[in-house]
Design an enzyme around this catalytic site. Sequence first.
Site, PDB file in Angstrom:
ATOM      1  N   ASP A 146       0.853  -1.186   0.000  1.00 40.95           N
ATOM      2  CA  ASP A 146       0.000   0.000   0.000  1.00 40.95           C
ATOM      3  C   ASP A 146       0.889   1.238   0.000  1.00 40.95           C
ATOM      4  O   ASP A 146       1.768   1.378   0.862  1.00 40.95           O
ATOM      5  CB  ASP A 146      -0.905   0.013   1.235  1.00 40.95           C
ATOM      6  N   ASP A 152     -15.440  -3.674  -1.850  1.00 45.34           N
ATOM      7  CA  ASP A 152     -15.196  -3.446  -0.431  1.00 45.34           C
ATOM      8  C   ASP A 152     -16.546  -3.352   0.259  1.00 45.34           C
ATOM      9  O   ASP A 152     -17.407  -2.569  -0.154  1.00 45.34           O
ATOM     10  CB  ASP A 152     -14.422  -2.141  -0.223  1.00 45.34           C
TER      11      ASP A 152
END
EC number: 5.3.1.16
Length: 246
Positions: free
Chosen positions: A8, A131
């Site tokens: 990330d 998500d």
Amino acid sequence: MLLIPAIDLKDGRCVRLRQGDLDDVTVFSEDPAAIASNWLAQGARRLHLVDLNGAVAGKPKNEAPIKAILKAVGDDIPVQIGGGIRDLDTIERYLDAGISYVIIGTAAVKNPGFLHDACGAFPGQIIVGLDARDGKIATDGWSKLTRHDVLDLAKKFEDYGCEAIIYTDIGRDGMLSGVNVEATVRLAQHVRIPVYASGGIAGMADIEALCAVEADGVEGAILGRSIYEGALDFKVAQARADELTS
């Protein structure tokens, strides 16, 4: 079972968030390319990149570290990326740069026509990132919860021709609280394309639980905090997954 290390990116660094909160950041490295090289050396067969700044801005924001990562791994393994991908030009630039798969999340939910066009223009290279919290889709870097049902959207996007789905339980992501196997299996059984689990994977028990449902369509998992904080040894985990699903 394919285990995929996550890198990330925020402000050029390798970080992890808790539950997608950009203000709750743990910095793991100032050199994301070195992290990528390490996962390659540990036997990773794919890398998962997320441009966190891009996810908020709606356009790529970590181009320098992404380029460095691609240079570090070369043609050895495929790299997939998500975060801020909102148009076909961005997809084309990433693929031309050496990215193998592009992950579309928020834009797929807000603008399904864009996803449809992307799947048509770049067949086999578009992955959808769904998500969700309690079965409902979240968008915009998880800051907005929608009324969209994850199963309904997954089926719709499969029909568009997307290659796979990455399912993140945002109530568990970055918390090391255990993967939501039940919700992941429910999704995988609802579609015919591969589903990759993400969020909450804490240790070997989670890997073994996911391996047990590979036949249902759960073909891999994205690993983050667990492999950065030492709760899980990536090399050992991939070897165990291979042993259980070979």
